[in-house]
Design a protein around this motif. Structure first.
Motif, PDB file in Angstrom:
ATOM      1  N   UNK A 269       0.835  -1.201   0.000  1.00  0.00           N
ATOM      2  CA  UNK A 269       0.000   0.000   0.000  1.00  0.00           C
ATOM      3  C   UNK A 269       0.873   1.256   0.000  1.00  0.00           C
ATOM      4  N   UNK A 270       1.966   1.231   0.768  1.00  0.00           N
ATOM      5  CA  UNK A 270       2.916   2.342   0.796  1.00  0.00           C
ATOM      6  C   UNK A 270       3.480   2.585  -0.605  1.00  0.00           C
ATOM      7  N   UNK A 271       3.866   1.495  -1.285  1.00  0.00           N
ATOM      8  CA  UNK A 271       4.394   1.612  -2.644  1.00  0.00           C
ATOM      9  C   UNK A 271       3.329   2.157  -3.593  1.00  0.00           C
ATOM     10  N   UNK A 272       2.094   1.649  -3.473  1.00  0.00           N
ATOM     11  CA  UNK A 272       1.009   2.114  -4.329  1.00  0.00           C
ATOM     12  C   UNK A 272       0.740   3.603  -4.162  1.00  0.00           C
ATOM     13  N   UNK A 273       0.739   4.072  -2.921  1.00  0.00           N
ATOM     14  CA  UNK A 273       0.518   5.493  -2.649  1.00  0.00           C
ATOM     15  C   UNK A 273       1.680   6.319  -3.207  1.00  0.00           C
ATOM     16  N   UNK A 274       2.905   5.807  -3.085  1.00  0.00           N
ATOM     17  CA  UNK A 274       4.076   6.490  -3.639  1.00  0.00           C
ATOM     18  C   UNK A 274       3.924   6.670  -5.150  1.00  0.00           C
ATOM     19  N   UNK A 275       3.548   5.599  -5.848  1.00  0.00           N
ATOM     20  CA  UNK A 275       3.394   5.669  -7.307  1.00  0.00           C
ATOM     21  C   UNK A 275       2.270   6.629  -7.687  1.00  0.00           C
ATOM     22  N   UNK A 276       1.176   6.601  -6.932  1.00  0.00           N
ATOM     23  CA  UNK A 276       0.045   7.477  -7.213  1.00  0.00           C
ATOM     24  C   UNK A 276       0.406   8.948  -7.013  1.00  0.00           C
ATOM     25  N   UNK A 277       1.110   9.243  -5.921  1.00  0.00           N
ATOM     26  CA  UNK A 277       1.443  10.630  -5.601  1.00  0.00           C
ATOM     27  C   UNK A 277       2.435  11.245  -6.598  1.00  0.00           C
ATOM     28  N   UNK A 278       3.396  10.429  -7.036  1.00  0.00           N
ATOM     29  CA  UNK A 278       4.464  10.973  -7.879  1.00  0.00           C
ATOM     30  C   UNK A 278       4.189  10.845  -9.369  1.00  0.00           C
ATOM     31  N   UNK A 279       3.154  10.095  -9.784  1.00  0.00           N
ATOM     32  CA  UNK A 279       2.870   9.910 -11.210  1.00  0.00           C
ATOM     33  C   UNK A 279       2.656  11.224 -11.965  1.00  0.00           C
ATOM     34  N   UNK A 280       1.842  12.171 -11.456  1.00  0.00           N
ATOM     35  CA  UNK A 280       1.648  13.425 -12.210  1.00  0.00           C
ATOM     36  C   UNK A 280       2.954  14.185 -12.440  1.00  0.00           C
ATOM     37  N   UNK A 281       3.803  14.253 -11.422  1.00  0.00           N
ATOM     38  CA  UNK A 281       5.052  15.015 -11.563  1.00  0.00           C
ATOM     39  C   UNK A 281       5.982  14.371 -12.585  1.00  0.00           C
ATOM     40  N   UNK A 282       6.179  13.055 -12.482  1.00  0.00           N
ATOM     41  CA  UNK A 282       7.117  12.402 -13.387  1.00  0.00           C
ATOM     42  C   UNK A 282       6.562  12.295 -14.806  1.00  0.00           C
ATOM     43  N   UNK A 283       5.249  12.273 -14.967  1.00  0.00           N
ATOM     44  CA  UNK A 283       4.665  12.344 -16.302  1.00  0.00           C
ATOM     45  C   UNK A 283       4.938  13.718 -16.914  1.00  0.00           C
ATOM     46  N   UNK A 284       4.766  14.756 -16.111  1.00  0.00           N
ATOM     47  CA  UNK A 284       5.067  16.118 -16.547  1.00  0.00           C
ATOM     48  C   UNK A 284       6.558  16.274 -16.837  1.00  0.00           C
ATOM     49  N   UNK A 285       7.393  15.582 -16.061  1.00  0.00           N
ATOM     50  CA  UNK A 285       8.837  15.666 -16.215  1.00  0.00           C
ATOM     51  C   UNK A 285       9.290  15.178 -17.589  1.00  0.00           C
ATOM     52  N   UNK A 286       8.564  14.212 -18.147  1.00  0.00           N
ATOM     53  CA  UNK A 286       8.881  13.696 -19.481  1.00  0.00           C
ATOM     54  C   UNK A 286       8.264  14.563 -20.575  1.00  0.00           C
ATOM     55  N   UNK A 287       7.030  15.008 -20.354  1.00  0.00           N
ATOM     56  CA  UNK A 287       6.300  15.732 -21.391  1.00  0.00           C
ATOM     57  C   UNK A 287       6.780  17.174 -21.552  1.00  0.00           C
ATOM     58  N   UNK A 288       7.125  17.841 -20.446  1.00  0.00           N
ATOM     59  CA  UNK A 288       7.464  19.266 -20.481  1.00  0.00           C
ATOM     60  C   UNK A 288       8.583  19.607 -21.481  1.00  0.00           C
ATOM     61  N   UNK A 289       9.711  18.865 -21.518  1.00  0.00           N
ATOM     62  CA  UNK A 289      10.734  19.199 -22.527  1.00  0.00           C
ATOM     63  C   UNK A 289      10.248  19.010 -23.957  1.00  0.00           C
ATOM     64  N   UNK A 290       9.306  18.090 -24.163  1.00  0.00           N
ATOM     65  CA  UNK A 290       8.808  17.818 -25.514  1.00  0.00           C
ATOM     66  C   UNK A 290       7.883  18.918 -26.021  1.00  0.00           C
ATOM     67  N   UNK A 291       7.280  19.691 -25.116  1.00  0.00           N
ATOM     68  CA  UNK A 291       6.388  20.782 -25.514  1.00  0.00           C
ATOM     69  C   UNK A 291       7.052  22.136 -25.264  1.00  0.00           C
TER      70      UNK A 291
END
Length: 350
Positions: A269-291
């Protein structure tokens, strides 16, 4: 605050606010109403206080009570230290920056701050990875677990986590590895007095996201799927065995397996919450340089804040799933840990 008068598209006069007075390269400041300031500051500082005290209780509990001195809990202890530092050092400055939309702590502290942010985020994912491996051996290989996962090995893993995290965090920022190829864009368009932003080029954003989040996250998910598959098989065998008379030793082994499986579920559950919390930031981290780095800095800060709140959720998860955490909390609140031999108190049955 320096106010400059300007006209908006409708032709009406509007006031533009800046972070620093009389500086041409000052960042623009967004001004909120007094009531909004009060509400947002109250909510954010409440989150910070919960984060700090929640993780402090985890640290005190594991360090004080001898029954909690195990390889798994040493990893949880070190993870709680990471969460405590995130709550006490990282979250207050970004809370102010989110509300004021300005960085008032200077360029030198900004570089140090960003280095610490990368260090603690890297430390979190490394700790969670090692915790996953620890749970894998505890549930899937119970007979060899104690011989393979020793206290000495755990301490070496913790040292490895922190040394690697510090090296990665400080080298990236102080050597400006994240700015290779985008220096002009950063210093001419993104950089202004009153900002503290970690800009990453395409390669840096992709590599850091893959190795700091996506690859470890995928591995942890696979490990926990394997753990739960084995745990279900063990649960069926335990049910079958329960139909026959068991010896005291067999009952002890069954109780131990149940406890290890529950710990695995909690830490999953700790791992699941970690992935959920950080997913928006790391998705943005990949997309932002491309746009072409067109994502508003305020939105990036909001995603980062949501990621930092993972450190708030962890002790709440422990409190919800672990009876020993709730009992330790009561002992700490009532000051019973100051009694003689309190460290030997039983928090759960062996």
């Amino acid at each position: 605050i320096w106010n400059k008068m300007n006209f908006n598209e409708s032709g009406s006069l509007q006031s533009i606010h800046f972070c620093y007075e009389s500086l041409n390269n000052s960042c623009q400041k967004h001004v909120l109403s007094i009531h909004t300031y009060a509400i947002v500051y109250t909510v954010m500082w409440a989150i910070i206080i919960i984060t700090v005290f929640g993780n402090l209780i985890v640290i005190i509990s594991i360090s004080h009570f001898i029954q909690l001195h195990s390889p798994t809990n040493f990893l949880v202890f070190s993870l709680a230290v990471t969460d405590l530092l995130l709550g006490g050092f990282v979250m207050p400055p970004i809370a102010v920056q989110l509300i004021e939309t300005c960085w008032y702590l200077g360029e030198a502290f900004c570089r140090f701050y960003l280095s610490v942010v990368i260090t603690l985020c890297t430390s979190s994912v490394l700790h969670l990875s090692f915790i996953s491996i620890d749970r894998y051996y505890a549930v899937c290989h119970p007979l060899t677990y104690k011989s393979k996962i020793t206290t000495s090995l755990t301490i070496h893993l913790i040292l490895f986590c922190w040394i690697l995290s510090v090296a990665v965090g400080f080298l990236i920022v102080y050597l400006e590895l994240n700015l290779i190829g985008v220096e002009n864009l950063y210093y001419e368009k993104s950089k202004c007095v009153g900002s503290c932003l970690l800009l990453q080029n395409e390669a840096s954003g992709l590599v850091s996201s893959l190795f700091s989040f996506y690859i470890p996250g995928f591995i942890m998910i696979v490990i926990y799927i394997k753990i739960f598959t084995v745990a279900q098989r063990q649960a069926r065998s335990i049910q079958d065995a329960a139909q026959f008379n068991q010896t005291t030793e067999q009952k002890r082994n069954v109780a131990s397996r149940k406890r290890e499986t529950k710990a695995a579920k909690t830490l999953a559950t700790v791992v699941g919450v970690f992935l959920l919390c950080w997913s928006p930031f790391f998705l943005c981290n990949i997309i932002d340089p491309l746009i072409n780095f067109s994502t508003p800095p305020l939105l990036i800060d909001i995603f980062a804040w949501f990621g930092y709140m993972n450190s708030t959720f962890n002790p709440l998860i422990y409190g919800f799933f672990y009876s020993w955490f709730r009992k330790a909390l009561r002992l700490i609140v009532y000051g019973k840990i100051f009694q003689s031999d309190s460290s030997r108190m039983k928090l759960f049955s062996d």
